[in-house]
Design an enzyme around this catalytic site. Structure first.
Site, mmCIF file in Angstrom:
data_model
loop_
_atom_site.group_PDB
_atom_site.id
_atom_site.type_symbol
_atom_site.label_atom_id
_atom_site.label_comp_id
_atom_site.label_asym_id
_atom_site.label_seq_id
_atom_site.Cartn_x
_atom_site.Cartn_y
_atom_site.Cartn_z
ATOM 1 N N GLY A 175 -0.337 5.156 12.393
ATOM 2 C CA GLY A 175 -0.324 5.005 13.843
ATOM 3 C C GLY A 175 -1.474 5.656 14.574
ATOM 4 N N ASP A 220 -8.897 1.394 5.643
ATOM 5 C CA ASP A 220 -7.547 1.929 5.770
ATOM 6 C C ASP A 220 -7.364 2.843 6.979
ATOM 7 O OD1 ASP A 220 -5.446 3.956 3.507
ATOM 8 O OD2 ASP A 220 -5.015 2.837 5.346
ATOM 9 N N GLY A 269 -3.424 11.172 6.412
ATOM 10 C CA GLY A 269 -2.326 12.100 6.684
ATOM 11 C C GLY A 269 -1.184 11.489 7.454
ATOM 12 N N HIS A 298 0.864 -1.198 0.000
ATOM 13 C CA HIS A 298 0.000 0.000 0.000
ATOM 14 C C HIS A 298 0.888 1.231 0.000
ATOM 15 C CE1 HIS A 298 -3.780 2.148 0.865
ATOM 16 N NE2 HIS A 298 -3.088 2.887 1.697
ATOM 17 N N ASP A 332 1.285 4.989 0.176
ATOM 18 C CA ASP A 332 0.579 6.198 0.647
ATOM 19 C C ASP A 332 1.264 7.461 0.125
ATOM 20 O OD1 ASP A 332 -0.228 4.562 3.684
ATOM 21 O OD2 ASP A 332 -1.655 5.378 2.241
HETATM 22 C C1 DX5 Z 1 -3.132 7.289 6.364
HETATM 23 C C2 DX5 Z 1 -2.811 6.199 5.334
HETATM 24 C C3 DX5 Z 1 -2.926 4.815 5.917
HETATM 25 C C4 DX5 Z 1 -1.987 4.621 7.118
HETATM 26 C C5 DX5 Z 1 -2.195 3.245 7.702
HETATM 27 O O1 DX5 Z 1 -3.270 8.516 5.701
HETATM 28 O O2 DX5 Z 1 -3.710 6.277 4.241
HETATM 29 O O3 DX5 Z 1 -2.640 3.852 4.901
HETATM 30 O O4 DX5 Z 1 -0.657 4.748 6.693
HETATM 31 O O5 DX5 Z 1 -1.284 3.143 8.761
HETATM 32 P P1 DX5 Z 1 -1.788 2.526 10.174
HETATM 33 O O6 DX5 Z 1 -2.151 1.096 9.864
HETATM 34 O O7 DX5 Z 1 -0.564 2.642 11.049
HETATM 35 O O8 DX5 Z 1 -2.950 3.335 10.602
HETATM 36 ZN ZN ZN Z 2 -3.530 4.658 2.786
#
Ligand code: DX5
Ligand code: ZN
Length: 219
Positions: free
Chosen positions: A149, A179, A146, A32, A34
């Protein structure tokens, strides 16, 4: 069984290559990616994510699940098409109008990439319904986009449930991806609500055994 898309947002710089290799052998289903532009969201991860994609294209056959958290969707679609991703997802909230969304869908599709639309926690799930016949995936944000965690926002689980019911009633073939904030405590709710793919970042990259964590998230 849900598929697991591992977010690379939390990767530390020191052992990136080893970490990517360990994720691949941990039997994740997607990487994934980001992509943040520093405008739609405060963080800017674009260059780092391009580096990861360049590297992954040379060492891995796992599909890339690109999540664009950007304002200038068109230019980022072009930047990431070169990596031949499996999915490119953009945010509903950045579009000027329906025509622009249909244009982005067209560009992604004509490059043989699956199209995803993402909705932030406060965006009503009904707003994506008119596009469902034209796309492959809805990325339901279970945290504010954004950063990694964060804690999962409970009300977003009901959006997954409502969307699942809608696509089943209308017999629309579309995957639902969740997500943000997904870990062993929250994954059960998200799966029960109907998610087909779950994104997990810190739950995996902070664990001491990736394969074990991935297996538990899928179970
Ligand atoms: C947040 C991202 C997510 C996030 C997921 O803006 O789109 O994909 O990185 O990370 P965790 O699983 O740590 O919430
Ligand atoms: Zn994401």
């Amino acid at each position: 069984m849900v598929e697991v898309s591992a977010s690379l947002l939390g990767l530390k710089n020191e052992n990136t290559i080893q970490t990517l290799y360990n994720l691949e052998t941990a039997k994740i289903d997607y990487f994934h990616i980001d992509v943040m532009d520093g405008e739609f969201v405060e963080n800017n991860t674009a260059n780092r994510m391009i580096e990861y994609c360049e590297y992954l294209n040379s060492i891995s056959n796992l599909p890339l699940d690109v999540h664009l958290m950007v304002k200038d969707v068109s230019s980022y679609i072009s930047s990431f098409l070169v990596f031949e991703p499996n999915i490119i997802t953009f945010h509903l909230e950045v579009a000027r109008d329906k025509e622009q969304i249909m244009e982005w869908i067209k560009v992604i599709k004509e490059n043989n990439v699956r199209v995803g639309i993402s909705v932030k926690p406060d965006t009503k799930i009904e707003e994506v319904e008119e596009f469902l016949p034209f796309i492959h995936l809805v990325l339901v944000m279970t945290v504010e986009p954004g950063k990694g965690g964060q804690e999962l926002i409970p009300k977003t689980v009901e959006k997954i449930r409502a969307l699942k019911r809608y696509v089943q009633d209308k017999k629309i073939e579309v995957d639902i991806e969740a997500d943000g904030g997904i870990n062993l405590d929250t994954v059960g709710f998200v799966k029960e609500a109907g998610a087909d793919i779950i994104v997990s970042g810190s739950a995996i990259t902070n664990s001491d055994n990736y394969a074990d964590m991935v297996e538990k998230l899928k179970r």
